[in-house]
Design a protein around this motif. Sequence first.
Motif, PDB file in Angstrom:
ATOM      1  N   SER A  22      38.669  34.174  32.696  1.00  0.00           N
ATOM      2  CA  SER A  22      40.184  34.825  33.411  1.00  0.00           C
ATOM      3  C   SER A  22      41.411  33.076  32.769  1.00  0.00           C
ATOM      4  CB  SER A  22      39.740  35.046  34.542  1.00  0.00           C
ATOM      5  OG  SER A  22      39.475  33.486  35.496  1.00  0.00           O
ATOM      6  N   MET A  23      41.061  32.559  32.370  1.00  0.00           N
ATOM      7  CA  MET A  23      41.292  31.223  32.349  1.00  0.00           C
ATOM      8  C   MET A  23      41.867  30.996  30.986  1.00  0.00           C
ATOM      9  SD  MET A  23      41.483  29.930  35.532  1.00  0.00           S
ATOM     10  CE  MET A  23      42.043  28.131  35.479  1.00  0.00           C
ATOM     11  N   ARG A  24      42.747  29.506  30.698  1.00  0.00           N
ATOM     12  CA  ARG A  24      42.997  29.511  29.093  1.00  0.00           C
ATOM     13  C   ARG A  24      43.584  28.355  29.783  1.00  0.00           C
ATOM     14  NH1 ARG A  24      45.354  32.642  24.846  1.00  0.00           N
ATOM     15  NH2 ARG A  24      46.880  31.258  23.497  1.00  0.00           N
ATOM     16  N   GLY A  25      42.251  28.000  29.478  1.00  0.00           N
ATOM     17  CA  GLY A  25      42.889  26.177  29.811  1.00  0.00           C
ATOM     18  C   GLY A  25      43.522  26.117  31.672  1.00  0.00           C
ATOM     19  N   GLU A  26      44.201  25.496  32.361  1.00  0.00           N
ATOM     20  CA  GLU A  26      44.752  25.054  33.286  1.00  0.00           C
ATOM     21  C   GLU A  26      45.483  26.658  34.138  1.00  0.00           C
ATOM     22  OE1 GLU A  26      45.384  20.986  34.752  1.00  0.00           O
ATOM     23  OE2 GLU A  26      46.990  21.490  33.379  1.00  0.00           O
ATOM     24  N   TRP A  27      45.352  27.539  33.002  1.00  0.00           N
ATOM     25  CA  TRP A  27      46.500  28.500  33.010  1.00  0.00           C
ATOM     26  C   TRP A  27      45.296  29.945  33.858  1.00  0.00           C
ATOM     27  CZ3 TRP A  27      51.433  28.346  32.968  1.00  0.00           C
ATOM     28  CH2 TRP A  27      52.180  27.120  33.030  1.00  0.00           C
ATOM     29  N   TYR A  28      45.418  31.019  34.064  1.00  0.00           N
ATOM     30  CA  TYR A  28      45.589  32.375  34.762  1.00  0.00           C
ATOM     31  C   TYR A  28      46.550  33.198  34.774  1.00  0.00           C
ATOM     32  CZ  TYR A  28      43.354  35.691  37.786  1.00  0.00           C
ATOM     33  OH  TYR A  28      42.676  36.400  38.569  1.00  0.00           O
ATOM     34  N   ALA A  29      45.508  34.610  34.482  1.00  0.00           N
ATOM     35  CA  ALA A  29      45.829  35.697  33.620  1.00  0.00           C
ATOM     36  C   ALA A  29      45.779  36.343  34.347  1.00  0.00           C
ATOM     37  CB  ALA A  29      45.574  35.753  32.949  1.00  0.00           C
ATOM     38  N   PRO A  30      46.288  37.272  35.800  1.00  0.00           N
ATOM     39  CA  PRO A  30      45.899  38.132  36.894  1.00  0.00           C
ATOM     40  C   PRO A  30      46.289  39.031  36.064  1.00  0.00           C
ATOM     41  CG  PRO A  30      48.521  36.745  37.654  1.00  0.00           C
ATOM     42  CD  PRO A  30      47.874  36.539  35.668  1.00  0.00           C
ATOM     43  N   GLY A  31      46.248  39.467  34.614  1.00  0.00           N
ATOM     44  CA  GLY A  31      45.871  40.879  33.804  1.00  0.00           C
ATOM     45  C   GLY A  31      47.301  41.127  34.084  1.00  0.00           C
ATOM     46  N   ASP A  32      48.611  40.912  34.059  1.00  0.00           N
ATOM     47  CA  ASP A  32      49.795  42.043  34.569  1.00  0.00           C
ATOM     48  C   ASP A  32      50.540  41.604  33.445  1.00  0.00           C
ATOM     49  OD1 ASP A  32      49.114  43.877  36.480  1.00  0.00           O
ATOM     50  OD2 ASP A  32      48.991  41.536  38.110  1.00  0.00           O
ATOM     51  N   ILE A  33      51.431  42.472  33.109  1.00  0.00           N
ATOM     52  CA  ILE A  33      52.312  42.565  31.723  1.00  0.00           C
ATOM     53  C   ILE A  33      53.515  42.597  32.825  1.00  0.00           C
ATOM     54  CG2 ILE A  33      53.733  43.867  29.655  1.00  0.00           C
ATOM     55  CD1 ILE A  33      50.683  45.271  29.554  1.00  0.00           C
ATOM     56  N   GLY A  34      54.977  41.169  31.693  1.00  0.00           N
ATOM     57  CA  GLY A  34      55.609  40.790  32.539  1.00  0.00           C
ATOM     58  C   GLY A  34      56.711  40.109  32.045  1.00  0.00           C
ATOM     59  N   TYR A  35      58.035  40.113  32.036  1.00  0.00           N
ATOM     60  CA  TYR A  35      58.552  39.579  31.241  1.00  0.00           C
ATOM     61  C   TYR A  35      58.694  37.733  32.155  1.00  0.00           C
ATOM     62  CZ  TYR A  35      62.438  42.527  32.379  1.00  0.00           C
ATOM     63  OH  TYR A  35      63.240  43.066  33.029  1.00  0.00           O
TER      64      TYR A  35
END
Length: 495
Positions: free
Chosen positions: A362-375
């Motif tokens: 679920s992580m990209r280094g220190e970054w977490y991706a909730p799984g949502d698409i947005g801008y």
Amino acid sequence: MDVSGLPGFYAIAGADPDRLAVIDADGSRTTYGELLARVHQVSHGLRARGLTDGDVVAGVLPNGLDAIVMLMATGQIGLYYVPVNWHLTEAEVAYILDDCDARLVVAGEARTVPGAETGTDRLAEGRPVTAPEGRAAGAVMWYTSGTTGFPKGVQRPLPGAEPESVVPLYAWFLGEVLDLRPGDGVHLVTSPMYHSAPCAHTQFALHLGHTVVIAPRFEPVAVLELIDRHRVTNAMMVPTMFHRMLRLPAEVRQRYDVSSLQQVIHTAAACPVAVKQAMMDWWGPVLYEYYGSTESAIAFAVKPHDWLARPGTVGRPAPTFEAKILDAAGEEAPAGEPGLVHVKSSLGTFEYRKDRAKTAASMRGEWYAPGDIGYLDEDGYLFLCDRRTDLIVSGGVNIYPAEIEAALLEHPAVADVAVIGVPDEEWGHNVVALVEPAEGVTPGPELTAELLGHCGPRLARFKHPKVIEYRERLPRTPTGKLSRSAVRQAYLDAR
């Protein structure tokens, strides 16, 4: 008494014991002093059962005083507390209790759980009403909804300090994001406290010195009556509740005085612009929104006037948070270009209990991706498109179900709707809308034609549903979440 300078529930209850703490669903009232005495007794009772820092206690409890007591008792003796959905099956409850390694379980009278204590009476019986020694802040470990696979506990490190030392950070954050302040507020609980947001807001309310009013269940008229009777100042709701209240006849809505409301916080699911605008037309500019997850907490937030200036946004990054949007290649997307939302915070990280692989995924280094698409727009305001897992690709074009659902919900004949993508040999996927008609509306070809006509000026032609079918009830959780994956699978199985 002015409690604005006191650091949280335990201090407030000691200094102002006669302050009203809880009005339960049955109308019974509990003061801060009475609640603190019970919390201390249960804390001593838990210690007497051999529980020590870092151990796990679970509560399979309906909304009510016992649920609050367990939350605040574990919160001052360094324990993890796991609220469990008491509507789950015996096997589902057993899975969570085993996965979290619960040393002790407290259940309500209406729900039998093997080996569990029934309520908090036995834990409290004969125990001192004074504070336990060696107090340390605990933490709530919520289990995710598990829309894919089994649910997992979201575990954060324990602070290792007295609970009073962490309250000022809570108070500052809530003041910055939601304009909530210590004082004489009244908080209305409208959703089950086994979900993260209702549970957290109940705890926050007590740390701010507010009175907590518990609704027996969400019923539009009953909630309006509670707001009027108790002069509720703040509440946590979800968009489906707004939609149901807006369905009330105007003469019913006008019976209730809602002018006491200062902050109505909503989260958990996307709120159609038309629904939120209609609520603000009715209640005034009191709707505060935040976007996050059990894992990320409150990552983005928007106050009423900022939303009115940018309808549809879920806000800018909350204090301590950073955000970025990554495209399919993992590169940062420019303003206005949709991609996968990533967030990080200086407040710390989480891990899924006993699942390092899922945590890492679920992580990209220190970054977490909730799984949502947005801008992000040019000013850094986030606009959500949809869940990555719910994206429909038809004829090579990305289609976001939430956008279609929002358009259909504007029609008065629609009580609820779920839009899914169904496999098609030619197009890849077809857009299918499953509609729950409003009360008294007869589904059929005439209604289908009317709904498609309604989509005309609101959606590009390629986004129109190829199929509209009708359902008596769509499966939403009490927090308003709709599992499109479950709806899609049920649809495919039926075919």
